[in-house]
Write an enzyme that holds these catalytic residues in place. Structure first.
Site, PDB file in Angstrom:
ATOM      1  CB  SER A 324      -6.373 -17.704  18.346  1.00 31.25           C
ATOM      2  OG  SER A 324      -7.672 -17.645  17.780  1.00 31.25           O
ATOM      3  CE  LYS A 330      -4.857 -22.064  15.859  1.00 38.22           C
ATOM      4  NZ  LYS A 330      -5.136 -21.647  14.465  1.00 38.22           N
ATOM      5  CG  ASN A 332      -2.153 -19.248  15.528  1.00 39.16           C
ATOM      6  OD1 ASN A 332      -2.504 -20.396  15.265  1.00 39.16           O
ATOM      7  ND2 ASN A 332      -3.009 -18.293  15.860  1.00 39.16           N
ATOM      8  NE  ARG A 361      15.608  13.039 -14.846  1.00 46.26           N
ATOM      9  CZ  ARG A 361      16.496  13.902 -15.329  1.00 46.26           C
ATOM     10  NH1 ARG A 361      16.097  14.944 -16.026  1.00 46.26           N
ATOM     11  NH2 ARG A 361      17.782  13.748 -15.099  1.00 46.26           N
TER      12      ARG A 361
END
Length: 476
Positions: A324, A330, A332, A361
């Protein structure tokens, strides 16, 4: 302050390195779907067309060889090609011009029968822009899918190992975010495996065809060229066989051209189309749907890992650092976040594919497919490659799983209790605070001794794991 892109040191660049889509940054599929890869695929399609026409006797082998060699050696600045594409709403027109110019300047002794300048007229013979770009799209997709399915194979093998090792590892099943009944982590992993096994097989089974229809899907220019070539050969054939040959019937020429389409598909390494699919875009729609399903299937384990890795849950952990910018403590679940982001994006991009176009087309709908198709491929490829890292490094904590089952005081077996207790008695027991306290005299005589043990109420979870693993091994 107004941003000035030219003020940064170094030359300006418009290349997309995945800054806003790190799930695919630096992955193999990103390289296989780059601008350079698309240019190479278009040149491969042009070279294959020339080789196929030589095999069909429409152009000389020497001419095809020159086109093939020149296409293989041609280097194109993709950014410059993109800018020149604005005049024709697509990259094929300027690319064909580059290839013709290169072929015209490459004539020599190797092509003594036809000079290089003459061969230049044979580049792109009988084809149209959509033939080359659609074929290139199928080539890019085929090459990307080969890598995606290889990564899925690796993920499946890792999931099979998890499912087998944790066949009886007890944990709480969760429905609507709440504890439900006991299950096993092995069965959860087997569920992830089942979804990915289906999507891998679906990707492998996709018939990605070549595209060759000419100006409006009738192959008329190739039929005309075939008849003209037969007429030119007439006198020689007459002299050789003693019979008059004044040209080739339109039907015969048409059949030769239909066979040429098959040869072209063989040369380019794609499936033979039933008919030109310029305006019938189910091929693209099915490809987008398969990639969307794959991304979703990859998103399922990623989503579950995010929830199981929450601090207060702690049942699994990623191998990623997951740092973090503000909170040093942290860790994560970065890999899962990347995969889950792709699982949201790919279905959204797939919605832009195979839109209904006008007549033979589409004016805008076809062109709108190109970028979303590439995003579908490279995001799915990035998610698959990232999933190998996620599952391969996943740490599992069985003790924490078992402890979490007990958080509700035995209530995960309430469904089992309902089979052995009066409804009113069960309601009264469940309404009391604290762990379940079941008076022995309230139970019927068939109640098992391990009535409150979550490990005793796994149903067929271990056997379901076995069944999934057997299916996986049979399809590996």
């Amino acid at each position: 302050m107004i941003f000035d892109a030219t003020s940064d040191a170094g030359p300006p660049s418009c290349s997309d390195g995945g800054l806003l889509a790190p799930v695919r940054a630096g992955t193999r599929v990103e390289a296989l779907t780059s601008d350079r890869a698309w240019v190479r695929a278009m040149l491969d399609a042009e070279a294959a067309l020339a080789r196929a026409q030589a095999r069909a006797g429409l152009i000389s082998g020497e001419a095809a060889a020159l086109i093939d060699r020149t296409a293989a050696a041609l280097t194109v600045d993709a950014a410059d090609l993109a800018r020149r594409s604005r005049q024709s709403a697509g990259p094929v027109v300027p690319l064909v011009a580059d290839l013709r110019s290169a072929v015209a300047g490459a004539g020599g002794e190797d092509v003594s029968r036809v000079g290089g300048e003459d061969v230049a007229r044979l580049v792109h013979l009988g084809a149209t822009t959509q033939d080359i770009l659609d074929t290139a799209a199928m080539l890019v997709a085929t090459r990307a899918i080969a890598v995606i399915t290889a990564d899925l194979d690796a993920v499946l093998a890792l999931l099979a190992g998890l499912a087998e090792r944790h066949r009886t590892t007890v944990m709480a099943a969760r429905t609507l975010g709440q504890h439900a009944v006991p299950t096993t982590f092995g069965l959860k992993a087997a569920g992830w495996l089942t979804g990915l096994l289906h999507t891998r097989d679906r990707l492998r089974a996709l018939p990605l065809p070549a595209q060759l229809g000419g100006a409006a899907g009738t192959l008329a220019a190739l039929v005309e060229a075939t008849r003209s070539e037969a007429a030119r050969e007439g006198p020689a054939r007459e002299a050789a066989r003693g019979e008059a040959v004044h040209g080739e019937a339109a039907g015969d020429a048409s059949l030769r051209v239909l066979a040429l389409v098959g040869v072209y598909a063989e040369e380019v390494g794609l499936a033979v189309p039933l008919a030109p699919w310029h305006a019938e875009r189910s091929v693209i729609g099915e490809l987008g749907a398969a990639l969307s399903g794959t991304a979703r299937a990859l998103g399922k384990p990623a989503t579950d890992v995010i929830l199981m890795a929450q601090t207060e849950v702690g049942e699994v952990a990623e191998s990623s650092q997951g740092g973090s910018s503000a909170m040093p403590h942290k860790r994560n679940p970065a890999l899962s976040v990347l995969i889950r982001s792709a699982s949201f994006q790919v279905p959204a991009y797939a919605q832009a594919l195979a839109q209904v176009g006008e007549h033979e087309r589409a004016a805008g709908a076809w062109q709108a497919e190109w970028a979303p198709l590439r995003e579908c491929l490279r995001l799915t490829g990035g998610a698959a490659e990232t999933a190998v890292e996620l599952v391969g490094g996943l740490r599992v904590f069985p003790d924490r799983m078992r402890a979490n089952v007990e958080l509700t005081g035995g209530r995960t077996v309430s469904e089992r209790l309902a089979a052995h207790l009066d409804r009113d008695d069960l309601r009264a027991i469940l309404d009391r605070d604290g762990p379940l306290d079941v008076p022995p005299d309230a139970l019927d005589q068939d109640a098992p001794q391990d009535l409150l043990d979550p490990a005793g109420y796994l149903g067929a979870a271990p056997e379901l794991v076995d069944r999934v693993l057997a299916a996986y091994r049979a399809r590996s």
